[in-house]
Design a protein around this motif. Structure first.
Motif: not given
Length: 225
Positions: A133-146
């Motif tokens: 579902y992201a736009n072509r040429g777009g960004r995906i960010v996976v974040t892990l936080r305490h």
């Protein structure tokens, strides 16, 4: 209640499998009746694609059934940072083919008591959804936080997002919203929620990157020692 749930699950599964099986049959009949090699080849390719979709759906259904019966596996220590690195690496080629950039922003030692195999499935389903579902040429960010004794996993994209009316239904089995043309089983987020619940996690949906797209957050209540 258990029997009613099992009957409903079986009925839903049968309904969802009926459509791809019918499509496979149609394409097989086209291949049999094709008068030229090119038409036959295209029809056979569609048969193979249909079998792949049905196999994926069956695997998702079996996993969901195991999770609903509490068979999520053992609970050793799981390193979410390592899991995220491995899952992103497996999906890198698929993301790159659509010109998407997948980033990982992780605090060190994001450890929880959990089953690494099913947690990898959780993240893989979230990434699969974001890539679709992201736009072509777009960004995906996976974040892990305490945060205060808990660990949060967030997968956010800058894609088309989800209408407010659809947000409440994302947890429903087989629900795929308005983008029906995008291939999928409609089970990915249901499986995410089941795996999260088995690990004491809570799933929340919101906006993605820069106020666009979808952001899915999974908060695990207790970190591993």
């Amino acid at each position: 209640r258990s029997l009613d749930k099992e009957r409903a699950f079986t009925a839903d599964a049968a309904h969802e499998l009926r459509t791809p099986l019918a499509a496979i049959k149609v394409q097989a009949e086209v291949a049999l009746g094709a008068r030229d090699e090119e038409s036959r080849r295209r029809a056979i390719e569609q048969v193979i694609a249909g079998v792949d979709r049905s196999t994926h759906l069956a695997q998702q259904l079996l996993l969901l059934a195991r999770l609903e019966h509490g068979q999520a596996g053992a609970r050793p220590q799981a390193d979410l940072g390592r899991i995220a690195t491995e899952v992103i690496a497996r999906r890198a080629g698929e993301a790159a083919s659509s010109g998407m950039d997948v980033e990982l922003a992780a605090d060190p030692d994001c450890l929880i008591a959990g089953d690494p195999a099913t947690l990898a499935i959780l993240l893989d389903n979230l990434l699969d959804n974001a890539i679709k579902y992201a736009n072509r040429g777009g960004r995906i960010v996976v974040t892990l936080r305490h945060a205060a004794g808990s660990v949060s996993l967030i997968v956010a994209d800058d894609g088309v997002g989800v209408a407010d009316a659809d947000l409440a239904r994302l947890r429903d089995r087989f629900y795929r919203g308005h983008e029906q043309a995008i291939p999928g089983s409609g089970l990915g987020l249901s499986i995410v929620e089941k795996i999260a619940a088995a690990h004491g996690g809570v799933v929340e949906f919101g906006l993605g990157l820069d106020g666009r797209g979808l952001g899915v957050s999974v908060r695990f209540g207790k970190t591993a020692s």
